[in-house]
Write a protein that holds these residues in place. Sequence first.
Motif, PDB file in Angstrom:
ATOM      1  N   LYS A   1       0.832  -1.210   0.000  1.00  0.00           N
ATOM      2  CA  LYS A   1       0.000   0.000   0.000  1.00  0.00           C
ATOM      3  C   LYS A   1       0.864   1.257   0.000  1.00  0.00           C
ATOM      4  CE  LYS A   1      -4.157  -1.847   2.121  1.00  0.00           C
ATOM      5  NZ  LYS A   1      -5.427  -1.206   2.356  1.00  0.00           N
ATOM      6  N   VAL A   2       1.921   1.244   0.794  1.00  0.00           N
ATOM      7  CA  VAL A   2       2.820   2.401   0.847  1.00  0.00           C
ATOM      8  C   VAL A   2       3.507   2.593  -0.502  1.00  0.00           C
ATOM      9  CG1 VAL A   2       4.926   3.320   1.895  1.00  0.00           C
ATOM     10  CG2 VAL A   2       3.173   2.282   3.336  1.00  0.00           C
ATOM     11  N   GLU A   3       4.022   1.519  -1.077  1.00  0.00           N
ATOM     12  CA  GLU A   3       4.695   1.630  -2.372  1.00  0.00           C
ATOM     13  C   GLU A   3       3.744   2.117  -3.461  1.00  0.00           C
ATOM     14  OE1 GLU A   3       6.536  -2.200  -2.927  1.00  0.00           O
ATOM     15  OE2 GLU A   3       8.316  -1.580  -1.817  1.00  0.00           O
ATOM     16  N   ALA A   4       2.495   1.658  -3.440  1.00  0.00           N
ATOM     17  CA  ALA A   4       1.510   2.106  -4.436  1.00  0.00           C
ATOM     18  C   ALA A   4       1.233   3.591  -4.277  1.00  0.00           C
ATOM     19  CB  ALA A   4       0.221   1.302  -4.298  1.00  0.00           C
ATOM     20  N   GLN A   5       1.086   4.049  -3.039  1.00  0.00           N
ATOM     21  CA  GLN A   5       0.822   5.469  -2.811  1.00  0.00           C
ATOM     22  C   GLN A   5       2.006   6.319  -3.256  1.00  0.00           C
ATOM     23  OE1 GLN A   5      -2.073   7.106  -1.582  1.00  0.00           O
ATOM     24  NE2 GLN A   5      -0.917   8.865  -2.309  1.00  0.00           N
ATOM     25  N   LEU A   6       3.215   5.895  -2.931  1.00  0.00           N
ATOM     26  CA  LEU A   6       4.406   6.649  -3.326  1.00  0.00           C
ATOM     27  C   LEU A   6       4.551   6.716  -4.845  1.00  0.00           C
ATOM     28  CD1 LEU A   6       7.002   5.441  -0.674  1.00  0.00           C
ATOM     29  CD2 LEU A   6       6.173   7.788  -0.971  1.00  0.00           C
ATOM     30  N   SER A   7       4.156   5.669  -5.539  1.00  0.00           N
ATOM     31  CA  SER A   7       4.295   5.674  -7.000  1.00  0.00           C
ATOM     32  C   SER A   7       3.379   6.701  -7.657  1.00  0.00           C
ATOM     33  CB  SER A   7       4.026   4.282  -7.569  1.00  0.00           C
ATOM     34  OG  SER A   7       2.663   3.954  -7.482  1.00  0.00           O
ATOM     35  N   ASP A   8       2.314   7.101  -6.966  1.00  0.00           N
ATOM     36  CA  ASP A   8       1.388   8.107  -7.493  1.00  0.00           C
ATOM     37  C   ASP A   8       1.789   9.530  -7.127  1.00  0.00           C
ATOM     38  OD1 ASP A   8      -0.188   6.144  -8.625  1.00  0.00           O
ATOM     39  OD2 ASP A   8      -1.595   6.063  -6.936  1.00  0.00           O
ATOM     40  N   MET A   9       2.867   9.680  -6.383  1.00  0.00           N
ATOM     41  CA  MET A   9       3.270  10.992  -5.895  1.00  0.00           C
ATOM     42  C   MET A   9       4.462  11.532  -6.679  1.00  0.00           C
ATOM     43  SD  MET A   9       2.807  10.143  -1.815  1.00  0.00           S
ATOM     44  CE  MET A   9       3.741  11.564  -1.296  1.00  0.00           C
ATOM     45  N   LYS A  10       4.661  12.845  -6.596  1.00  0.00           N
ATOM     46  CA  LYS A  10       5.796  13.512  -7.244  1.00  0.00           C
ATOM     47  C   LYS A  10       6.944  13.643  -6.249  1.00  0.00           C
ATOM     48  CE  LYS A  10       2.756  16.288 -10.137  1.00  0.00           C
ATOM     49  NZ  LYS A  10       2.258  17.640 -10.414  1.00  0.00           N
ATOM     50  N   CYS A  11       8.152  13.785  -6.778  1.00  0.00           N
ATOM     51  CA  CYS A  11       9.322  13.994  -5.932  1.00  0.00           C
ATOM     52  C   CYS A  11       9.111  15.211  -5.040  1.00  0.00           C
ATOM     53  CB  CYS A  11      10.574  14.200  -6.781  1.00  0.00           C
ATOM     54  SG  CYS A  11      11.136  12.695  -7.564  1.00  0.00           S
ATOM     55  N   GLY A  12       9.498  15.070  -3.786  1.00  0.00           N
ATOM     56  CA  GLY A  12       9.377  16.157  -2.825  1.00  0.00           C
ATOM     57  C   GLY A  12       8.081  16.151  -2.040  1.00  0.00           C
TER      58      GLY A  12
ATOM     59  N   ASP B   1      10.728  -2.083   8.347  1.00  0.00           N
ATOM     60  CA  ASP B   1      10.771  -2.375   6.908  1.00  0.00           C
ATOM     61  C   ASP B   1      10.576  -1.109   6.081  1.00  0.00           C
ATOM     62  OD1 ASP B   1      11.161  -5.039   7.497  1.00  0.00           O
ATOM     63  OD2 ASP B   1       9.092  -5.628   7.062  1.00  0.00           O
ATOM     64  N   LEU B   2       9.648  -0.251   6.501  1.00  0.00           N
ATOM     65  CA  LEU B   2       9.404   0.996   5.760  1.00  0.00           C
ATOM     66  C   LEU B   2      10.622   1.903   5.787  1.00  0.00           C
ATOM     67  CD1 LEU B   2       5.717   1.857   6.697  1.00  0.00           C
ATOM     68  CD2 LEU B   2       6.601   1.142   4.479  1.00  0.00           C
ATOM     69  N   CYS B   3      11.300   1.971   6.930  1.00  0.00           N
ATOM     70  CA  CYS B   3      12.516   2.790   7.021  1.00  0.00           C
ATOM     71  C   CYS B   3      13.575   2.275   6.051  1.00  0.00           C
ATOM     72  CB  CYS B   3      13.053   2.782   8.445  1.00  0.00           C
ATOM     73  SG  CYS B   3      12.067   3.699   9.624  1.00  0.00           S
ATOM     74  N   THR B   4      13.737   0.950   5.995  1.00  0.00           N
ATOM     75  CA  THR B   4      14.716   0.344   5.093  1.00  0.00           C
ATOM     76  C   THR B   4      14.353   0.601   3.641  1.00  0.00           C
ATOM     77  OG1 THR B   4      15.207  -1.369   6.723  1.00  0.00           O
ATOM     78  CG2 THR B   4      15.839  -1.821   4.442  1.00  0.00           C
ATOM     79  N   ILE B   5      13.088   0.396   3.296  1.00  0.00           N
ATOM     80  CA  ILE B   5      12.625   0.617   1.920  1.00  0.00           C
ATOM     81  C   ILE B   5      12.818   2.077   1.516  1.00  0.00           C
ATOM     82  CG2 ILE B   5      10.549   0.729   0.470  1.00  0.00           C
ATOM     83  CD1 ILE B   5       9.634  -1.846   1.963  1.00  0.00           C
ATOM     84  N   ALA B   6      12.435   3.001   2.408  1.00  0.00           N
ATOM     85  CA  ALA B   6      12.572   4.432   2.107  1.00  0.00           C
ATOM     86  C   ALA B   6      14.032   4.797   1.884  1.00  0.00           C
ATOM     87  CB  ALA B   6      11.964   5.269   3.233  1.00  0.00           C
ATOM     88  N   LYS B   7      14.896   4.304   2.742  1.00  0.00           N
ATOM     89  CA  LYS B   7      16.323   4.613   2.624  1.00  0.00           C
ATOM     90  C   LYS B   7      16.896   4.052   1.320  1.00  0.00           C
ATOM     91  CE  LYS B   7      20.686   3.856   5.031  1.00  0.00           C
ATOM     92  NZ  LYS B   7      21.325   3.228   6.190  1.00  0.00           N
TER      93      LYS B   7
END
Length: 78
Positions: A23-34, A49-55
């Motif tokens: 769900k987090v990855e799907a939401q991020l894919s719809d967003m713009k940088c920044g 896991d989210l911290c690792t993925i984000a980093k």
Amino acid sequence: MTNTKPYATLDIRNVIAPLALLKVEAQLSDMKCGQILEVLCTDGETKTDLCTIAKNAGHGFKTFKSPSHAFRMLIEKG
């Protein structure tokens, strides 16, 4: 992270880890940088896991612990 006003909020409290991460990855894919995604979760493993993925994806992030035993993360899309 200069702007901390979230573009979107995703409440994944009580959602199991694999689905929560998708769900987090799907939401991020719809967003713009920044843009900032606010994520609310209760599972410590999901938070880690989210911290690792984000980093690894080059996103900025901050984590906060709330009094309700939930975690609040701000992820800035990189």
